[in-house]
Design an enzyme around this catalytic site. Structure first.
Site, PDB file in Angstrom:
ATOM      1  N   SER A 124      -6.671  -3.993   1.020  1.00 34.95           N
ATOM      2  CA  SER A 124      -6.349  -4.188  -0.389  1.00 34.95           C
ATOM      3  C   SER A 124      -7.614  -4.179  -1.241  1.00 34.95           C
ATOM      4  O   SER A 124      -8.328  -3.179  -1.241  1.00 34.95           O
ATOM      5  CB  SER A 124      -5.557  -5.489  -0.534  1.00 34.95           C
ATOM      6  OG  SER A 124      -4.885  -5.533  -1.762  1.00 34.95           O
TER       7      SER A 124
ATOM      8  N   ASP B   9       4.293   0.571  -0.674  1.00 38.46           N
ATOM      9  CA  ASP B   9       3.437  -0.602  -0.849  1.00 38.46           C
ATOM     10  C   ASP B   9       3.503  -1.030  -2.315  1.00 38.46           C
ATOM     11  O   ASP B   9       3.169  -0.245  -3.205  1.00 38.46           O
ATOM     12  CB  ASP B   9       1.996  -0.237  -0.468  1.00 38.46           C
ATOM     13  CG  ASP B   9       1.050  -1.420  -0.457  1.00 38.46           C
ATOM     14  OD1 ASP B   9       1.213  -2.324  -1.292  1.00 38.46           O
ATOM     15  OD2 ASP B   9       0.125  -1.428   0.378  1.00 38.46           O
TER      16      ASP B   9
ATOM     17  N   HIS C 122       2.877  -4.325   2.255  1.00 40.87           N
ATOM     18  CA  HIS C 122       1.498  -4.124   1.842  1.00 40.87           C
ATOM     19  C   HIS C 122       0.601  -3.936   3.052  1.00 40.87           C
ATOM     20  O   HIS C 122       0.597  -4.766   3.954  1.00 40.87           O
ATOM     21  CB  HIS C 122       1.058  -5.332   1.027  1.00 40.87           C
ATOM     22  CG  HIS C 122      -0.303  -5.225   0.430  1.00 40.87           C
ATOM     23  ND1 HIS C 122      -0.801  -4.059  -0.096  1.00 40.87           N
ATOM     24  CD2 HIS C 122      -1.275  -6.147   0.262  1.00 40.87           C
ATOM     25  CE1 HIS C 122      -2.019  -4.269  -0.561  1.00 40.87           C
ATOM     26  NE2 HIS C 122      -2.338  -5.527  -0.346  1.00 40.87           N
TER      27      HIS C 122
END
Length: 523
Positions: free
Chosen positions: A239, A464, A492
């Site tokens: 991320s 996602d 995610h």
């Protein structure tokens, strides 16, 4: 007044799971049972001093003093602190400390160090490894590498951004404005709250706020590589950690070893575009959840997905008008319910808890919704906070994202969110805390090519919600050596989520150096 959307709700799904281990264990139990002691590296290693920036030799030349510490699995880990310059443009401008934890390779003969970052910005990489290293990197990589977790500058056990105590943080995150949403009074109240928060950050953070940037954190990352004795950086970032890794590759392309960037952020788009795209992404994930919910017996909604989404919108509007009272005195309004929804959408495994939260909220009970919202913010059951991620998150975003959008751009973004994310749109805006920040942003939004770097693997998941797939596609295209791996699915990030195709590609890359085929698609 000029309202702006939350800059970025990016918190790696990996972090969400880690918070469950350390704070809300009712959601997942990720601890490794029956872990056996493994051979540990020596207490010192020779730093790698090749290409040290002039004036910073004493930082790169420091010898690490490791001490034994315990992981959540009961195993013996090693911990240390690394001194880093506060300002990477001034070697004499003061210093900060970075907290580092090492889990030795199970095989006893490590291929090298594998540094990790769980996202945020502001999440603890130290806790990620201490709580569940095998979840962070998988068992195969834990066998082959000394796995390194660290708290970036401003975060956790490192020299940290410090703002509110737990009581004031509760008020900042959960109190409901007295005036109606969108009114002048509502904006004035949120502006005043933001000023109180920023003033507390200035008072408590001892002058570090202007230096809490991803550029500085990437330079810290190279320092860690050097003092660990590695010639090149091996790195697994999730991320926001993909932005940190890509920034490293931009600054030090010749020192890129094996980099995997999972759930990528597009470094070239503005904060406004980040917020807009995420709103659409979460709406898409929410519709996928709703379709799944409607197939089960316990779903509190009925009819088509569109009808169920409309009913959810009615629930959000209802708690916005009349918040639900929790047993601890907090009231659940639409913003906190939306936070609970977003928290659950990071992983398909948590959809069951979202169903429970929405079912209870429809009956006037906010308990599970607050559990999910607390889970998102790292709030413990006793009302304390497990980390400073909410504070560090704002510090990084305020310094990394320049304010470069016109009112016309804002209006166009608002219209797009209302069209593409109608359920989320009413609760996606707020007064920007960065308007009060004591230092102007120094970050730039630009394409990153990292010319000359070894192959960099980018993983994107097709639905996602937090880092939409298009961002991974874009980053892989920008990087001169980018290789895209696609995980088809929900949630995610993609590695270590049960998809053998993705997992095998990542493990082979790190262990043998075999680069996945560009465009590999894992159903």
């Amino acid at each position: 007044m000029n309202r702006t959307r939350r800059l970025s709700t990016v918190v790696a799904g990996l972090v969400v799971a880690t918070l469950a281990v350390s704070g809300c264990g009712v959601l997942w139990d990720l601890k490794t049972e029956g872990a056996q002691p493994v051979p540990r590296p020596g207490n010192s290693s020779s730093p790698n001093l090749e290409g040290v920036p002039a004036g910073f030799e004493r930082y790169y030349g420091q010898r690490l003093d490791w001490s034994e510490c315990k992981g959540a699995d009961g195993g013996a880990y090693d911990c240390t602190t690394v001194s880093a310059p506060l300002d990477w443009s001034d070697p004499e401008g003061g210093e900060i400390e970075l907290a580092v934890i090492r889990r030795a390779a199970d095989d006893g003969a490590a291929l090298g160090s594998l540094l990790t970052n769980p996202g945020g910005p502001g999440s603890s990489g130290y806790d990620l490894i201490a709580d569940s290293a095998s979840f962070a990197v998988g068992d195969e990589l834990a066998k082959k590498y000394d796995v390194i977790g660290f708290d970036p500058r401003g975060v956790g056990r490192s020299t940290a951004v410090t703002c509110f105590d737990a009581r004031d943080m509760d008020a900042y995150l959960f109190d409901i404005p007295a005036d109606p949403r969108g009114s002048d009074g509502w904006e004035d109240e949120l502006t005043a709250r933001n000023k109180e928060f920023v003033d507390a950050c200035v008072k408590g953070s001892d002058g570090i706020l202007p230096f809490i940037t991803t550029d500085n954190a990437a330079r810290d990352l190279d320092l860690l590589r050097g003092v660990l004795g590695d010639a090149k950086l091996n790195y697994l970032g999730y991320s926001y950690g993909t932005f940190l890794g890509a920034t490293y590759a931009k600054l030090f392309p010749e020192r890129v070893g094996r980099l995997v960037l999972d759930g990528a952020i597009d470094p070239s788009i503005s904060g406004l575009d980040v917020g807009t795209t995420q709103a659409v992404g979460f709406e898409s994930a929410l519709r996928a959840y709703m379709a799944d919910c409607l197939e089960g017996r316990d779903c509190p909604f009925r009819g088509t997905v569109d009808e169920a989404m409309a009913d959810l919108g009615t629930l959000l509007a209802s708690v916005d008008r009349t918040p639900l009272q929790n047993s601890d005195g907090r009231r659940l309004g639409a913003d906190s319910l939306m936070t609970a929804i977003i928290a659950a959408l990071y992983s398909q495994e948590s959809w069951t808890y979202l169903t429970m939260a929405l079912d209870q909220a429809l009956s006037g009970d906010p308990q599970t919704a607050f559990l999910l919202a607390d889970f998102y913010y790292g709030r413990n059951a006793d009302g304390t906070y497990s980390d400073n991620s909410a504070e560090a998150f704002r510090a990084y975003n305020c310094m990394d994202y320049p304010v470069d959008t016109s009112q016309a751009d804002q209006d166009a973004a608002d219209a797009l969110v209302k069209e593409k994310a109608p359920t989320i749109a009413p609760y996606w805006q707020g007064v920007d805390v960065c308007e009060q920040w004591p230092a102007p942003p120094t970050g730039v939004r630009e394409r990153i090519t990292a010319e000359g770097a070894e192959p960099i693997v980018v993983i994107g998941t097709t639905n996602d919600p937090a880092t939409p797939y298009e961002w991974s596609v874009s980053l892989a295209e920008q990087l001169s050596s980018g290789v895209l791996v696609t995980r088809v699915g929900e949630g995610h990030t993609g590695f270590n989520k049960g998809n053998d195709c993705v997992d095998d590609a990542v493990v082979d890359y790190f262990v043998t150096g075999t680069v996945p085929a560009d465009g590999l698609r894992c159903e």
